[in-house]
Design a protein around this motif. Sequence first.
Motif, PDB file in Angstrom:
ATOM      1  N   GLY A   1       0.804  -1.219   0.000  1.00  0.00           N
ATOM      2  CA  GLY A   1       0.000   0.000   0.000  1.00  0.00           C
ATOM      3  C   GLY A   1       0.829   1.257   0.000  1.00  0.00           C
ATOM      4  N   ALA A   2       2.004   1.206  -0.645  1.00  0.00           N
ATOM      5  CA  ALA A   2       2.893   2.373  -0.661  1.00  0.00           C
ATOM      6  C   ALA A   2       3.767   2.324  -1.902  1.00  0.00           C
ATOM      7  N   ARG A   3       4.143   3.509  -2.384  1.00  0.00           N
ATOM      8  CA  ARG A   3       5.060   3.592  -3.508  1.00  0.00           C
ATOM      9  C   ARG A   3       6.482   3.469  -2.976  1.00  0.00           C
ATOM     10  N   LEU A   4       7.242   2.526  -3.509  1.00  0.00           N
ATOM     11  CA  LEU A   4       8.574   2.218  -2.976  1.00  0.00           C
ATOM     12  C   LEU A   4       9.702   2.908  -3.725  1.00  0.00           C
ATOM     13  N   LEU A   5       9.454   3.310  -4.969  1.00  0.00           N
ATOM     14  CA  LEU A   5      10.507   3.905  -5.785  1.00  0.00           C
ATOM     15  C   LEU A   5      10.035   5.177  -6.457  1.00  0.00           C
ATOM     16  N   HIS A   6      10.978   6.108  -6.652  1.00  0.00           N
ATOM     17  CA  HIS A   6      10.786   7.226  -7.560  1.00  0.00           C
ATOM     18  C   HIS A   6      11.495   6.866  -8.849  1.00  0.00           C
ATOM     19  N   ARG A   7      10.769   6.924  -9.976  1.00  0.00           N
ATOM     20  CA  ARG A   7      11.351   6.513 -11.245  1.00  0.00           C
ATOM     21  C   ARG A   7      11.377   7.672 -12.230  1.00  0.00           C
ATOM     22  N   THR A   8      12.536   7.858 -12.879  1.00  0.00           N
ATOM     23  CA  THR A   8      12.656   8.802 -13.987  1.00  0.00           C
ATOM     24  C   THR A   8      13.175   8.024 -15.192  1.00  0.00           C
ATOM     25  N   THR A   9      13.382   8.718 -16.291  1.00  0.00           N
ATOM     26  CA  THR A   9      13.855   8.023 -17.503  1.00  0.00           C
ATOM     27  C   THR A   9      15.282   7.544 -17.348  1.00  0.00           C
TER      28      THR A   9
ATOM     29  N   SER B   1      15.224   5.794  -7.561  1.00  0.00           N
ATOM     30  CA  SER B   1      15.672   6.048  -6.200  1.00  0.00           C
ATOM     31  C   SER B   1      14.571   5.620  -5.246  1.00  0.00           C
ATOM     32  N   LEU B   2      14.955   5.297  -4.025  1.00  0.00           N
ATOM     33  CA  LEU B   2      13.991   4.836  -3.036  1.00  0.00           C
ATOM     34  C   LEU B   2      13.140   5.990  -2.527  1.00  0.00           C
ATOM     35  N   SER B   3      11.867   5.749  -2.426  1.00  0.00           N
ATOM     36  CA  SER B   3      10.991   6.706  -1.756  1.00  0.00           C
ATOM     37  C   SER B   3      11.209   6.599  -0.253  1.00  0.00           C
ATOM     38  N   GLU B   4      10.573   7.469   0.509  1.00  0.00           N
ATOM     39  CA  GLU B   4      10.697   7.382   1.957  1.00  0.00           C
ATOM     40  C   GLU B   4      10.166   6.048   2.462  1.00  0.00           C
ATOM     41  N   ALA B   5       9.045   5.611   1.889  1.00  0.00           N
ATOM     42  CA  ALA B   5       8.487   4.314   2.275  1.00  0.00           C
ATOM     43  C   ALA B   5       9.430   3.182   1.875  1.00  0.00           C
ATOM     44  N   GLY B   6      10.068   3.320   0.706  1.00  0.00           N
ATOM     45  CA  GLY B   6      11.011   2.296   0.269  1.00  0.00           C
ATOM     46  C   GLY B   6      12.224   2.204   1.170  1.00  0.00           C
ATOM     47  N   GLN B   7      12.733   3.363   1.638  1.00  0.00           N
ATOM     48  CA  GLN B   7      13.868   3.361   2.549  1.00  0.00           C
ATOM     49  C   GLN B   7      13.526   2.680   3.868  1.00  0.00           C
ATOM     50  N   GLU B   8      12.307   2.909   4.356  1.00  0.00           N
ATOM     51  CA  GLU B   8      11.890   2.277   5.610  1.00  0.00           C
ATOM     52  C   GLU B   8      11.647   0.785   5.434  1.00  0.00           C
ATOM     53  N   ALA B   9      11.154   0.397   4.254  1.00  0.00           N
ATOM     54  CA  ALA B   9      10.800  -1.010   4.046  1.00  0.00           C
ATOM     55  C   ALA B   9      12.005  -1.880   3.717  1.00  0.00           C
ATOM     56  N   LEU B  10      13.046  -1.303   3.076  1.00  0.00           N
ATOM     57  CA  LEU B  10      14.151  -2.111   2.559  1.00  0.00           C
ATOM     58  C   LEU B  10      14.817  -2.979   3.620  1.00  0.00           C
TER      59      LEU B  10
END
Length: 314
Positions: free
Chosen positions: A45-53, A57-66
């Motif tokens: 229920g959270a976005r884990l990554l910020h994606r560009t072309t 990079s890890l989102s805040e939720a991704g950093q906590e979940a990793l």
Amino acid sequence: MDHLSAIRTFVEIADQGSLTRAAEVLDLSRAMVSRHLESLERWLGARLLHRTTRRVSLSEAGQEALPRLRQMLDLASDLQTVAGARHNEPTGKLRLTTSLSFAVASLTQAIVAFRSRHPRIEIELLTVDRAVDLVGERIDLAVRITNRLDEGVVARRLATCRSVLCASPAYLERRGTPDRPQDLADHDCITHSFGSRSEYRLRHAGRLTSVGVKGPLSSNETAVLREAALAGAGIAMLPSYFVRDDLARGALVRLLPEHEPEPLGIHAVFLSRQHQPRPLKLLIDFLAERFGGDIAPWDRPLPIPDSRRRPRRG
């Protein structure tokens, strides 16, 4: 979708910093990697990554979940190990690294013997002339010969690496035999680019001294130094595990035997003792048993042929 596979995919993306590289490591299509990631994000229920072309990079939720997701993978591995230890043959794939000379002289035969006990364990052996990044190059075990270990790694000593000063009979006939360490200054010394390039460290009567040396040839690979010594290029400091047979057959002559080169430790180097995969633990224990003891196997006296056993004549 399998949550464990999705977690493994996300952790690999975080380690590689790229969906494409993670797909290559996991041997998956990039589309499948994206589906695993989307499945995990829906589950959490959270976005884990910020994606560009260009990058992810890890989102805040991704950093906590990793770190928690890494723990889940470790626990799953432990559970599989415990559940199957009594009934299943250990399986898995291990990536190893060591020097070319030690791989040729000792480690390859040890791996073959190990796999005869555990045929379902696959091993990839990489030979390099440097200390590799265990994390960055996904190495499970490095066998290193050194007295200086990197911080942040765990090591188990396997054996002692002793070296000898030696040269070919042809070189000694041409240039003479050194009687004292100081005589080495008048000889061509074949040196290791990263080790003994400008000096030999010798131990005599409990004291360690350094002797300056020079020569026209150096290399970053011990196998090259051995070939040069055999070809008569000069005096070399070589590990006993690599030149034992050369000394026994007289192709190389040991020099200054009362002045022993500084011994080095042979270490099994890995990242952690916690949550260690069973195949890795089995291999480290096997190598410690095979190479251990007061005297390393390559430094033990060669067996004397039994003269009573004569070939039978037809």
